[in-house]
Write a protein that holds these residues in place. Structure first.
Motif, mmCIF file in Angstrom:
data_model
loop_
_atom_site.group_PDB
_atom_site.id
_atom_site.type_symbol
_atom_site.label_atom_id
_atom_site.label_comp_id
_atom_site.label_asym_id
_atom_site.label_seq_id
_atom_site.Cartn_x
_atom_site.Cartn_y
_atom_site.Cartn_z
ATOM 1 N N ALA A 122 49.984 72.702 39.129
ATOM 2 C CA ALA A 122 49.038 73.771 39.464
ATOM 3 C C ALA A 122 49.516 74.563 40.679
ATOM 4 O O ALA A 122 49.422 75.790 40.704
ATOM 5 C CB ALA A 122 47.653 73.194 39.716
ATOM 6 N N THR A 123 50.039 73.861 41.674
ATOM 7 C CA THR A 123 50.569 74.528 42.855
ATOM 8 C C THR A 123 51.738 75.428 42.480
ATOM 9 O O THR A 123 51.829 76.576 42.929
ATOM 10 C CB THR A 123 51.001 73.487 43.904
ATOM 11 O OG1 THR A 123 49.875 72.673 44.237
ATOM 12 C CG2 THR A 123 51.540 74.151 45.157
ATOM 13 N N GLU A 124 52.632 74.922 41.625
ATOM 14 C CA GLU A 124 53.768 75.722 41.167
ATOM 15 C C GLU A 124 53.304 76.928 40.358
ATOM 16 O O GLU A 124 53.868 78.020 40.487
ATOM 17 C CB GLU A 124 54.727 74.860 40.356
ATOM 18 C CG GLU A 124 55.464 73.849 41.202
ATOM 19 C CD GLU A 124 56.256 72.834 40.393
ATOM 20 O OE1 GLU A 124 56.273 72.904 39.138
ATOM 21 O OE2 GLU A 124 56.860 71.943 41.021
ATOM 22 N N ASP A 125 52.269 76.741 39.531
ATOM 23 C CA ASP A 125 51.710 77.863 38.766
ATOM 24 C C ASP A 125 51.216 78.962 39.704
ATOM 25 O O ASP A 125 51.479 80.150 39.485
ATOM 26 C CB ASP A 125 50.536 77.406 37.899
ATOM 27 C CG ASP A 125 50.914 76.477 36.764
ATOM 28 O OD1 ASP A 125 52.095 76.459 36.359
ATOM 29 O OD2 ASP A 125 50.008 75.761 36.282
ATOM 30 N N LEU A 126 50.480 78.566 40.739
ATOM 31 C CA LEU A 126 49.924 79.531 41.684
ATOM 32 C C LEU A 126 51.042 80.281 42.403
ATOM 33 O O LEU A 126 51.026 81.517 42.479
ATOM 34 C CB LEU A 126 49.014 78.828 42.692
ATOM 35 C CG LEU A 126 48.415 79.699 43.794
ATOM 36 C CD1 LEU A 126 47.553 80.804 43.215
ATOM 37 C CD2 LEU A 126 47.610 78.834 44.755
ATOM 38 N N ILE A 127 52.015 79.559 42.910
ATOM 39 C CA ILE A 127 53.120 80.187 43.643
ATOM 40 C C ILE A 127 53.919 81.122 42.734
ATOM 41 O O ILE A 127 54.242 82.250 43.115
ATOM 42 C CB ILE A 127 54.026 79.107 44.268
ATOM 43 C CG1 ILE A 127 53.261 78.384 45.384
ATOM 44 C CG2 ILE A 127 55.320 79.717 44.801
ATOM 45 C CD1 ILE A 127 53.933 77.120 45.867
ATOM 46 N N LEU A 177 44.686 87.015 44.121
ATOM 47 C CA LEU A 177 44.891 85.765 43.388
ATOM 48 C C LEU A 177 44.865 84.575 44.342
ATOM 49 O O LEU A 177 44.190 83.570 44.077
ATOM 50 C CB LEU A 177 46.208 85.812 42.616
ATOM 51 C CG LEU A 177 46.604 84.534 41.875
ATOM 52 C CD1 LEU A 177 45.570 84.177 40.817
ATOM 53 C CD2 LEU A 177 47.983 84.677 41.261
ATOM 54 N N LEU A 178 45.568 84.683 45.454
ATOM 55 C CA LEU A 178 45.572 83.594 46.437
ATOM 56 C C LEU A 178 44.184 83.365 47.024
ATOM 57 O O LEU A 178 43.747 82.222 47.181
ATOM 58 C CB LEU A 178 46.588 83.892 47.541
ATOM 59 C CG LEU A 178 48.050 83.952 47.096
ATOM 60 C CD1 LEU A 178 48.925 84.445 48.229
ATOM 61 C CD2 LEU A 178 48.519 82.609 46.569
ATOM 62 N N ALA A 179 43.481 84.452 47.327
ATOM 63 C CA ALA A 179 42.132 84.338 47.886
ATOM 64 C C ALA A 179 41.165 83.727 46.876
ATOM 65 O O ALA A 179 40.335 82.872 47.230
ATOM 66 C CB ALA A 179 41.632 85.705 48.346
ATOM 67 N N GLU A 180 41.252 84.144 45.628
ATOM 68 C CA GLU A 180 40.372 83.595 44.587
ATOM 69 C C GLU A 180 40.645 82.111 44.366
ATOM 70 O O GLU A 180 39.716 81.324 44.145
ATOM 71 C CB GLU A 180 40.532 84.360 43.279
ATOM 72 C CG GLU A 180 39.927 85.738 43.287
ATOM 73 C CD GLU A 180 38.404 85.735 43.285
ATOM 74 O OE1 GLU A 180 37.776 84.705 42.982
ATOM 75 O OE2 GLU A 180 37.840 86.799 43.588
ATOM 76 N N ALA A 181 41.915 81.726 44.399
ATOM 77 C CA ALA A 181 42.262 80.308 44.225
ATOM 78 C C ALA A 181 41.679 79.471 45.368
ATOM 79 O O ALA A 181 41.113 78.396 45.140
ATOM 80 C CB ALA A 181 43.774 80.136 44.139
ATOM 81 N N ARG A 182 41.812 79.960 46.578
ATOM 82 C CA ARG A 182 41.260 79.259 47.746
ATOM 83 C C ARG A 182 39.737 79.189 47.653
ATOM 84 O O ARG A 182 39.125 78.140 47.868
ATOM 85 C CB ARG A 182 41.698 79.977 49.025
ATOM 86 C CG ARG A 182 41.288 79.297 50.297
ATOM 87 C CD ARG A 182 41.855 79.969 51.567
ATOM 88 N NE ARG A 182 41.922 81.421 51.526
ATOM 89 C CZ ARG A 182 43.045 82.141 51.354
ATOM 90 N NH1 ARG A 182 44.199 81.548 51.194
ATOM 91 N NH2 ARG A 182 42.996 83.463 51.347
ATOM 92 N N GLY A 183 39.112 80.311 47.293
ATOM 93 C CA GLY A 183 37.656 80.337 47.159
ATOM 94 C C GLY A 183 37.157 79.432 46.055
ATOM 95 O O GLY A 183 36.121 78.779 46.192
ATOM 96 N N ALA A 184 37.897 79.380 44.952
ATOM 97 C CA ALA A 184 37.515 78.507 43.833
ATOM 98 C C ALA A 184 37.579 77.047 44.244
ATOM 99 O O ALA A 184 36.700 76.253 43.890
ATOM 100 C CB ALA A 184 38.407 78.758 42.624
ATOM 101 N N SER A 185 38.604 76.674 44.998
ATOM 102 C CA SER A 185 38.706 75.293 45.485
ATOM 103 C C SER A 185 37.496 74.934 46.336
ATOM 104 O O SER A 185 36.910 73.853 46.181
ATOM 105 C CB SER A 185 39.983 75.101 46.302
ATOM 106 O OG SER A 185 41.118 75.122 45.501
#
Length: 95
Positions: A10-15, A32-40
């Motif tokens: 998942a980390t590799e997918d995000l990067i 995308l980075l902000a949404e991923a952080r917010g979703a977590s």
């Protein structure tokens, strides 16, 4: 609040997705980075908010209005984000 962990995949997918978006549109990559952080953060508080995907307990959470989602499993101890997928991809084959 439950502990949220990202798998290596998942980390590799995000990067990979953020890196590919940066040269094209910095604002979308940043979103995308902000949404991923917010979703977590959100899923740590409401781990069963995502839609069930199958009978194994796999769940999906869309990242805002972006065409990406997180695939995750949750149990009493933690929420594990397995993959970050593009919604137009053949993401079922990744599992």
């Amino acid at each position: 609040m439950i502990n949220v962990q990202w798998s290596q995949a998942a980390t590799e997918d995000l990067i990979k997705n953020a890196d590919s978006l940066f040269p094209i549109d910095f604002d979308i990559a940043d979103a995308l980075l902000a949404e991923a952080r917010g979703a977590s953060d959100f899923l740590a508080l409401t781990p069963y908010a995502g839609s069930p995907v199958d009978a194994t307990g796999l769940r999906k959470w869309r990242l805002g209005q972006l065409p990406f989602a997180l695939l995750y499993n949750v149990n009493a101890e933690r929420l594990l984000i397995l993959r970050m997928i593009h919604l137009r991809s053949d993401w079922q084959s990744l599992l």
